[in-house]
Design an enzyme around this catalytic site. Structure first.
Site, PDB file in Angstrom:
ATOM      1  N   GLY A  38     -18.594  -0.974  37.439  1.00 19.65           N
ATOM      2  CA  GLY A  38     -17.584  -0.444  36.506  1.00 19.65           C
ATOM      3  C   GLY A  38     -17.238  -1.513  35.478  1.00 19.65           C
ATOM      4  N   HIS A  39     -16.929  -2.727  35.982  1.00 24.96           N
ATOM      5  CA  HIS A  39     -16.647  -3.843  35.066  1.00 24.96           C
ATOM      6  C   HIS A  39     -17.878  -4.135  34.193  1.00 24.96           C
ATOM      7  CE1 HIS A  39     -13.978  -4.939  38.634  1.00 24.96           C
ATOM      8  NE2 HIS A  39     -13.104  -4.818  37.658  1.00 24.96           N
ATOM      9  N   GLY A 156     -11.209   0.583  31.125  1.00 27.98           N
ATOM     10  CA  GLY A 156     -11.811   1.738  31.775  1.00 27.98           C
ATOM     11  C   GLY A 156     -10.861   2.915  31.858  1.00 27.98           C
ATOM     12  N   SER A 195     -12.625  -2.348  43.027  1.00 32.26           N
ATOM     13  CA  SER A 195     -12.652  -3.566  43.849  1.00 32.26           C
ATOM     14  C   SER A 195     -12.016  -3.290  45.211  1.00 32.26           C
ATOM     15  CB  SER A 195     -11.909  -4.701  43.148  1.00 32.26           C
ATOM     16  OG  SER A 195     -12.431  -4.884  41.853  1.00 32.26           O
ATOM     17  N   ARG A 196     -11.087  -2.349  45.255  1.00 31.16           N
ATOM     18  CA  ARG A 196     -10.389  -2.037  46.513  1.00 31.16           C
ATOM     19  C   ARG A 196     -11.258  -1.237  47.489  1.00 31.16           C
ATOM     20  NH1 ARG A 196      -5.573  -1.920  42.934  1.00 31.16           N
ATOM     21  NH2 ARG A 196      -4.186  -3.557  43.683  1.00 31.16           N
TER      22      ARG A 196
END
Ligand code: AMP
Length: 286
Positions: A38-39, A156, A195-196
């Site tokens: 995503g990043h 995002g 990230s979670r």
């Protein structure tokens, strides 16, 4: 070309000065690290758009509540650097909290100048349970903008409320940059990258798949002509795994951010759930 890792505001500003002198455009991708695809999609977009790209990696203490996951938030700077290197990032700015906020600051709005987004944008969705979260986000992002002076900043749609609030901040405070929204990147099975997700057990991850499934169901029904949000809400709820604890599932006009009873073009359908101890969000804009 090697990516420079810097934790110094002064060092960043010195680089920016040179880039500006050479008329090079600057793209900023603010993150909290533990980088995933995503990043990476934001970074790639920044590389396409700008001459120079800065990725900031900062787990910002002032956007976390006292009972949230600030301490255990994944910090993987070495791996993040490899990703940034691979993608051709010019600078990774990874400051300490002291570099950003100074020594001894208790990080409350009695001691620090905060940016307060409009109440109607923060008193709903994630802001309802995460008191002060968006003040913390807007404050750190404005600081990052002032430090890096970007022409473009990449965010995002995964964090749709954040995107809306920051776009409004840029407009309201006459900031001299353009925010570029980037689409949500998902795993092949539909789970939105986060990230979670690293917190999830195998079982929890399976349950979490029903989040994007429920949003998909709403889209299918909407495309069949059902616009009533109550009907769409009820249909989505039946798909959500019973082990997930629903925090909200709301329908908002993505131009005004007002709640709507009828889905139409540019409606944000946003969901937040607790999956075990992990809080997950997702959304679709139809
Ligand atoms: P974070 O590190 O979670 O603060 O996210 C940094 C930026 O990456 C924010 O603009 C997020 O919206 C964006 N982002 C996080 N996850 C995704 C995703 N799955 N797809 C696209 N952008 C994302």
């Amino acid at each position: 070309m090697k990516t420079l890792l810097s934790n110094s505001i002064l060092e960043i500003k010195n680089n920016i000065k040179i880039w500006k002198k050479n008329n090079q455009t600057i793209g900023l991708v603010p993150t909290m690290g533990a980088l995933h695809n995503g990043h990476a999609s934001l970074i790639k977009k920044a590389k396409e758009t700008c001459d120079k790209v800065i990725v900031s990696i900062f787990v910002n203490p002032i956007q976390f509540g006292p009972n949230e996951d600030f301490d255990k938030y994944p910090r993987t700077i070495e791996k993040d650097m490899l990703i940034c290197e691979e993608l051709g990032v010019d600078i990774v700015f990874a400051p300490t909290a002291t570099e950003m906020y100074g020594n001894g600051v208790k990080l409350s709005n009695t001691e620090l100048t905060f940016v307060c987004p409009p109440y109607n944008l923060i008193d709903c969705l994630c802001g309802k349970t995460r008191t002060g979260h968006f003040d913390g986000v807007a404050t750190v992002v404005l600081k990052l903008f002032n430090i890096t002076e970007p022409d473009f900043a990449f965010f995002g749609q995964k964090d749709a409320q954040q995107l809306f609030i920051l776009t409004k901040m840029v407009k309201d405070l006459n900031l001299n940059l353009k925010i570029i929204p980037c689409p949500i990147i998902r795993e092949v099975d539909g789970l939105a990258l986060s990230s979670r997700n690293a917190y999830l057990s195998e079982e929890e991850r399976k349950n979490a798949l029903t989040i994007s499934k429920s949003l998909n169901q709403i889209k299918i029904l909407y495309n069949q002509g059902i616009k009533d949000t109550k009907k769409l809400f009820d249909a989505a709820i039946t798909i959500l795994d019973k082990n997930l604890e629903l925090e909200y599932l709301e329908f908002r006009d993505f131009t005004t951010f007002e709640e709507t009873t009828e889905v139409k073009e540019n409606t944000l359908i946003a969901i937040a759930v607790k999956c075990g101890k992990t809080r997950l969000i997702d959304n679709e804009i139809v």
